[in-house]
Design a protein around this motif. Structure first.
Motif, PDB file in Angstrom:
ATOM      1  N   GLN A  83       0.840  -1.201   0.000  1.00 38.16           N
ATOM      2  CA  GLN A  83       0.000   0.000   0.000  1.00 38.16           C
ATOM      3  C   GLN A  83       0.877   1.255   0.000  1.00 38.16           C
ATOM      4  OE1 GLN A  83      -2.865  -0.333   3.225  1.00 38.16           O
ATOM      5  NE2 GLN A  83      -3.774  -2.172   2.349  1.00 38.16           N
ATOM      6  N   GLY A  84       0.329   2.328  -0.550  1.00 38.16           N
ATOM      7  CA  GLY A  84       1.045   3.605  -0.543  1.00 38.16           C
ATOM      8  C   GLY A  84       2.139   3.716  -1.589  1.00 38.16           C
ATOM      9  N   LYS A  85       2.114   2.794  -2.586  1.00 36.14           N
ATOM     10  CA  LYS A  85       3.151   2.827  -3.632  1.00 36.14           C
ATOM     11  C   LYS A  85       2.563   3.151  -5.002  1.00 36.14           C
ATOM     12  CE  LYS A  85       5.835  -0.874  -1.376  1.00 36.14           C
ATOM     13  NZ  LYS A  85       6.246  -2.285  -1.531  1.00 36.14           N
ATOM     14  N   GLY A  86       1.305   3.592  -5.016  1.00 37.15           N
ATOM     15  CA  GLY A  86       0.692   3.969  -6.295  1.00 37.15           C
ATOM     16  C   GLY A  86      -0.028   2.848  -7.011  1.00 37.15           C
ATOM     17  N   ILE A  87      -0.116   1.676  -6.386  1.00 32.92           N
ATOM     18  CA  ILE A  87      -0.718   0.520  -7.074  1.00 32.92           C
ATOM     19  C   ILE A  87      -2.240   0.673  -7.185  1.00 32.92           C
ATOM     20  CG2 ILE A  87      -1.114  -1.987  -6.898  1.00 32.92           C
ATOM     21  CD1 ILE A  87       1.827  -1.976  -5.666  1.00 32.92           C
ATOM     22  N   GLY A  88      -2.885   1.131  -6.105  1.00 29.41           N
ATOM     23  CA  GLY A  88      -4.338   1.337  -6.154  1.00 29.41           C
ATOM     24  C   GLY A  88      -4.712   2.365  -7.215  1.00 29.41           C
ATOM     25  N   LYS A  89      -3.968   3.449  -7.233  1.00 27.49           N
ATOM     26  CA  LYS A  89      -4.213   4.511  -8.215  1.00 27.49           C
ATOM     27  C   LYS A  89      -4.042   3.977  -9.645  1.00 27.49           C
ATOM     28  CE  LYS A  89      -2.548   9.243  -8.955  1.00 27.49           C
ATOM     29  NZ  LYS A  89      -1.709  10.287  -8.335  1.00 27.49           N
ATOM     30  N   ALA A  90      -3.009   3.190  -9.875  1.00 25.45           N
ATOM     31  CA  ALA A  90      -2.752   2.651 -11.215  1.00 25.45           C
ATOM     32  C   ALA A  90      -3.821   1.622 -11.608  1.00 25.45           C
ATOM     33  CB  ALA A  90      -1.356   2.022 -11.253  1.00 25.45           C
TER      34      ALA A  90
END
Ligand SMILES: CC(C)(COP(=O)(O)OP(=O)(O)OC[C@H]1O[C@@H](n2cnc3c(N)ncnc32)[C@H](O)[C@@H]1OP(=O)(O)O)[C@@H](O)C(=O)NCCC(=O)NCCS
Length: 147
Positions: A83-90
């Protein structure tokens, strides 16, 4: 970090749904009505061959938004270690592009109040009062137009 996004089966969503969204609940609570419909899409984010993020797209409508061309985002989860590494956004960006290819112009979700800032960051806006989903907690409807 090279992440691959691809369509997955409903069964492949179960481990992350259970770990992130249904902690301490049975694996049966991780398969939902409509999961197996042809119109439902499940997308995974993979690091090497490991699925570290998931979301599902349901052909469901809410009366909270007027646009008739809607899909519902459900089961948004990223493995706690990632979490917090841009994966959800991507994952959401990949999904929006896929929906747009199919002519869908609106995306909405029942957002946990703890995730409202995440969705606001992705240009979703709050479209309802707060309400309670049993055994899960407080939510609001959030939505965005896919342009
Ligand atoms: C919410 C969740 C899906 C976000 O995925 P993620 O990969 O951790 O988020 P990202 O790293 O892509 O974050 C994208 C942006 O949103 C912000 N963000 C992420 N989670 C946030 C949160 N809970 N609150 C506020 N901002 C958040 C990030 O800071 C980042 O901002 P930036 O683009 O300005 O750097 C993930 O943290 C998760 O699985 N949480 C637990 C389950 C959950 O709440 N799911 C949603 C149910 S509705």
């Amino acid at each position: 970090m090279s992440i691959e996004f691809k369509y997955i089966s409903p069964e492949e969503t179960k481990p992350l749904r259970q770990l992130v969204l249904r902690q301490g609940k049975s694996i049966d609570s991780c398969i939902w009505n409509g999961d197996h419909l042809e119109s439902t899409k499940h997308i995974g984010a993979f690091l090497s061959s490991r699925c570290i993020g998931i979301l599902s797209l349901f052909n469901n409508k809410t009366e909270k938004i007027e646009n008739k061309s809607q899909y519902q985002l459900r089961g948004m989860a990223v493995h706690p270690e990632h979490q917090g590494k841009g994966i959800g956004k991507a994952l959401v960006a990949f999904s929006e592009a896929e929906l747009k290819k199919s002519g869908i112009t609106s995306l909405w979700c029942n957002a946990r109040t703890s995730a409202v800032s995440f969705y606001k960051n992705l240009d979703f806006t709050v479209s309802s009062e707060e309400f309670l989903i049993k055994d899960v907690g407080p939510h609001v409807v959030m939505s965005k137009t896919l342009t």
